[in-house]
Design an enzyme around this catalytic site. Structure first.
Site, PDB file in Angstrom:
ATOM      1  N   LYS A 185      12.894   1.266  19.477  1.00 16.81           N
ATOM      2  CA  LYS A 185      13.985   0.282  19.431  1.00 16.81           C
ATOM      3  C   LYS A 185      13.845  -0.754  18.308  1.00 16.81           C
ATOM      4  O   LYS A 185      14.831  -1.033  17.605  1.00 16.81           O
ATOM      5  CB  LYS A 185      14.118  -0.416  20.797  1.00 16.81           C
ATOM      6  CG  LYS A 185      15.430  -1.165  20.980  1.00 16.81           C
ATOM      7  CD  LYS A 185      16.639  -0.254  21.112  1.00 16.81           C
ATOM      8  CE  LYS A 185      16.851   0.141  22.560  1.00 16.81           C
ATOM      9  NZ  LYS A 185      17.908   1.159  22.693  1.00 16.81           N
ATOM     10  N   PRO A 186      12.645  -1.328  18.089  1.00 17.82           N
ATOM     11  CA  PRO A 186      12.562  -2.302  16.988  1.00 17.82           C
ATOM     12  C   PRO A 186      12.990  -1.677  15.655  1.00 17.82           C
ATOM     13  O   PRO A 186      13.645  -2.334  14.845  1.00 17.82           O
ATOM     14  CB  PRO A 186      11.071  -2.682  16.966  1.00 17.82           C
ATOM     15  CG  PRO A 186      10.578  -2.394  18.340  1.00 17.82           C
ATOM     16  CD  PRO A 186      11.371  -1.210  18.826  1.00 17.82           C
ATOM     17  N   CYS A 212     -16.726 -17.127 -12.053  1.00 16.07           N
ATOM     18  CA  CYS A 212     -15.945 -18.337 -12.332  1.00 16.07           C
ATOM     19  C   CYS A 212     -16.632 -19.560 -11.722  1.00 16.07           C
ATOM     20  O   CYS A 212     -17.652 -19.985 -12.237  1.00 16.07           O
ATOM     21  CB  CYS A 212     -14.504 -18.136 -11.879  1.00 16.07           C
ATOM     22  SG  CYS A 212     -13.367 -19.126 -12.866  1.00 16.07           S
ATOM     23  N   ILE A 244       0.842  -1.206   0.000  1.00 14.31           N
ATOM     24  CA  ILE A 244       0.000   0.000   0.000  1.00 14.31           C
ATOM     25  C   ILE A 244       0.876   1.255   0.000  1.00 14.31           C
ATOM     26  O   ILE A 244       0.571   2.241  -0.679  1.00 14.31           O
ATOM     27  CB  ILE A 244      -0.948   0.012   1.231  1.00 14.31           C
ATOM     28  CG1 ILE A 244      -1.855  -1.219   1.224  1.00 14.31           C
ATOM     29  CG2 ILE A 244      -1.766   1.303   1.277  1.00 14.31           C
ATOM     30  CD1 ILE A 244      -2.806  -1.287   0.053  1.00 14.31           C
ATOM     31  N   HIS A 254     -13.002 -13.265 -14.558  1.00 14.35           N
ATOM     32  CA  HIS A 254     -12.904 -12.546 -13.281  1.00 14.35           C
ATOM     33  C   HIS A 254     -12.944 -11.025 -13.502  1.00 14.35           C
ATOM     34  O   HIS A 254     -11.893 -10.411 -13.689  1.00 14.35           O
ATOM     35  CB  HIS A 254     -11.575 -12.891 -12.595  1.00 14.35           C
ATOM     36  CG  HIS A 254     -11.511 -14.289 -12.107  1.00 14.35           C
ATOM     37  ND1 HIS A 254     -11.742 -14.627 -10.796  1.00 14.35           N
ATOM     38  CD2 HIS A 254     -11.235 -15.445 -12.746  1.00 14.35           C
ATOM     39  CE1 HIS A 254     -11.611 -15.933 -10.646  1.00 14.35           C
ATOM     40  NE2 HIS A 254     -11.308 -16.458 -11.816  1.00 14.35           N
ATOM     41  N   GLU A 270     -13.394  -8.781 -11.385  1.00 14.22           N
ATOM     42  CA  GLU A 270     -12.831  -8.048 -10.236  1.00 14.22           C
ATOM     43  C   GLU A 270     -11.381  -7.604 -10.462  1.00 14.22           C
ATOM     44  O   GLU A 270     -10.958  -6.581  -9.925  1.00 14.22           O
ATOM     45  CB  GLU A 270     -12.937  -8.882  -8.952  1.00 14.22           C
ATOM     46  CG  GLU A 270     -12.042 -10.118  -8.848  1.00 14.22           C
ATOM     47  CD  GLU A 270     -12.613 -11.372  -9.499  1.00 14.22           C
ATOM     48  OE1 GLU A 270     -13.479 -11.249 -10.380  1.00 14.22           O
ATOM     49  OE2 GLU A 270     -12.168 -12.481  -9.137  1.00 14.22           O
TER      50      GLU A 270
HETATM   51  N1  GLN Z   1     -12.425 -24.585 -10.274  1.00 13.68           N
HETATM   52  C1  GLN Z   1     -13.008 -23.992 -11.421  1.00 13.68           C
HETATM   53  C2  GLN Z   1     -12.187 -24.268 -12.677  1.00 13.68           C
HETATM   54  O1  GLN Z   1     -11.036 -24.582 -12.616  1.00 13.68           O
HETATM   55  C3  GLN Z   1     -13.228 -22.502 -11.233  1.00 13.68           C
HETATM   56  C4  GLN Z   1     -11.978 -21.717 -11.021  1.00 13.68           C
HETATM   57  C5  GLN Z   1     -12.218 -20.357 -10.444  1.00 13.68           C
HETATM   58  O2  GLN Z   1     -13.246 -20.094  -9.834  1.00 13.68           O
HETATM   59  N2  GLN Z   1     -11.242 -19.472 -10.562  1.00 13.68           N
HETATM   60  O3  GLN Z   1     -12.686 -24.158 -13.754  1.00 13.68           O
END
Ligand code: GLN
Length: 544
Positions: free
Chosen positions: A192-193, A384, A21, A510, A512
């Site tokens: 000190k640390p 996923c 960070i 994904h 995210e």
């Molecule tokens: N285990 C699932 C796969 O390999 C989903 C993987 C995940 O959620 N990243 O397809």
């Protein structure tokens, strides 16, 4: 003289001080002053990458566009800087050794004895300078994982020492991050640390240029003087890093402490342009002053360690700010969801995200969750494994395919609605062999996904082996679960959605990983919006 300047960030006293960070915040400030900056993380463990690590070990595995499975700190870098990272931004001891050993096998060392010094350290130095030599950056910040004094980080520290010497004054600096603990019995902050940690660094031949001191209480002037004197740094180079309510406050805190100006001065770079943090601060303002509040359930099996779902949690912060909504996250362990507990755990939520994951544990709870939110019309986002669970649930409960499953969970299921691609069947190695990185996806015109993205062609990052089984596509679509996103080259299903549900989307990729402060991810933004609508309209209607 080197063109690119280098900033090394080392850590002392204890781990988990938040080097990532601090590095990301400094990078943000430098970027806001107009510098081209990138960050790199060096990890001293022997795994070639964190891809094979259980999330309980080091938290989430972050995936880059180029398909590298990396440390979660790279996620912070991308979220703060809104700049892509790649394989070059994360190097582990395993990768260093792998490369050196491969060179040895090819005979590249010409009969020499291969040793930590110089061969391993040369390889490390090369990796550090690779980003700098690309010519793309004014400044490279390299974060050394672990704590000084650790046996395993010694080659890295030695490489930094050599580089400091080779690059010369004003071309490279070392920032050392330490902890100044507060002893409540004595009512005192203790230096000190930090003194010992700086001493350990000195024993390796490195003098810290800047000290960043993590603390729960303000450092007094006297204490700063003392740290400066005993740790051999300038008074203005003692930087306080006090606990913040959000990591997104840290750039402003560091600006106030002058971390960026001290660093720039030491690197002989101009600090004339004041950082432009207008957009960043507008985000902070929205994040801190929400107009509404919702609660989203995060259903997964690694919920004990928040870091396991780092990028998802951060994506909600970005999407919440965008919608001016405070998003409370209730983590729910999928293993404890069954028919008797489900109502209690799910019914009050405004939206549910079923998380990614691997292996069988907790999947029945996830499937039960999907059934509940599908039937009760609660907004749902499956990522996923979460998307795969939505497909399985639909197959079992709507198509009537009893025992439908993924072959990951049950190899002999009569209905493998989620299955391995042919190409994956031959692979036995676990490391780096999944479908990884950015892949194209075409969204069906008029679908919810297409409306959310506002475009038809997208690129999203993947990390999985199993796929929606094409053999079941027609049947599934006919019954209402539509495949609205497909890989244009392979036809693989990337997105599923239920048009007759107010907001039900499963994505094989994904989203995210791509959400940043500057660019909140459209799917998360739309999901939060849908959850807010549900909380304000549909939810009360259901209860009435
Ligand atoms: N285990 C699932 C796969 O390999 C989903 C993987 C995940 O959620 N990243 O397809």
């Amino acid at each position: 003289m080197a063109d690119t300047k280098y900033i090394f960030v080392t850590g002392g006293v204890t781990s988990s001080l938040g080097k990532g960070i601090i590095a990301a915040s400094l990078a943000k400030l430098l970027q806001a002053r107009g510098y081209k900056v990138t960050i790199q993380k060096l990890d001293p463990y022997i795994n070639v990458d964190p891809g094979t690590l259980n999330p309980y070990e080091h938290g989430e595995c972050y995936v880059t566009d180029d398909g590298a499975e990396t440390d979660l700190d790279l996620g912070h870098y991308e979220r703060f800087l809104n700049e892509k990272t790649s394989q070059a931004n994360n190097v582990t001891t395993g990768r260093i050794y792998q490369s050196v050993i491969e060179k040895e096998r090819r005979g590249e060392f010409l009969g020499k004895t291969v040793q930590v010094i110089p061969h391993i350290t040369n390889e490390i130095k090369e990796r550090i300078q690779m980003l700098g030599k690309s010519g793309e950056y004014d400044i490279v910040i390299t974060e050394i994982g672990g704590t000084v004094g650790d046996i395993e980080s010694l080659p890295y520290i030695e490489s930094v020492r050599q580089l400091m010497w080779e690059l010369g004054d004003n071309n490279a600096i070392v920032i050392h991050l330490t902890l100044v603990p507060f002893l409540s019995a004595a009512g005192e902050l203790k230096t000190k640390p930090t003194q010992h940690s700086v001493k350990t660094l000195m024993e390796s031949g490195i003098k810290a240029d800047i000290l960043v001191c993590r603390t729960e209480h303000e450092l007094s002037d006297d204490l700063r003087e003392k740290l400066a004197l005993f740790c051999n740094v300038r008074r203005e180079a003692v930087i306080q890093s006090i606990d913040a309510s959000t990591i997104y406050d840290v750039p402003n805190l560091m600006l106030k402490e002058g971390l960026d100006t001290v660093a720039l001065k030491k690197l002989n770079l101009s600090d004339e342009k004041f950082p432009d943090l207008e957009k960043w601060n507008a985000f902070l303002d929205r994040h801190k002053n929400p107009k509404h509040e919702i609660t989203i359930g995060l259903v997964g099996k690694y919920v004990e360690l928040q870091d396991s779902y780092k990028s998802i949690l951060e994506a909600f912060i970005h999407a919440g700010a965008k919608n001016e909504v405070r998003v409370n996250i209730e983590t729910i362990h999928s293993e404890y969801i069954d028919n008797t507990t489900i109502k209690n755990k799910i019914s009050h939520l405004d939206g549910v995200l079923v998380a990614p994951g691997f292996g069988e544990r907790g999947i029945e709870g996830k499937i039960n969750t999907v059934k509940y939110v599908r039937e009760h019309k609660i907004p749902f986002l499956g990522i996923c494994l979460g998307m795969q669970m939505a497909v399985i649930e639909f197959a079992r409960n709507v198509l009537g395919l009893k025992d439908a499953n993924s072959t990951e969970m049950n190899e002999t299921t009569p209905h493998p609605v989620i299955d391995l691609m042919e190409a994956q069947k031959e692979i036995t190695d676990k490391g780096g062999t999944m479908r990884l990185g950015a892949w194209k996806c075409s969204l069906k015109e008029g679908s919810l996904a297409q409306r959310v993205y506002g475009q038809e062609s997208i690129m999203e990052r993947h990390r999985h082996r199993y796929e929606f089984n094409d053999k079941y596509k027609e049947q599934t679509e006919a019954a209402g679960l539509k495949a609205t996103g497909l890989n244009p080259d392979t036809g693989l299903v990337e997105v599923v959605e239920l048009p007759e549900h107010p907001w039900f989307v499963g994505v094989q990729y994904h989203p995210e990983y791509k959400s940043t402060v500057a660019n909140p991810h459209p799917l998360f933004v739309a999901f939060v919006k849908a959850a807010l609508k549900y909380s304000q309209e549909e939810k009360s209607a259901t209860l009435a």
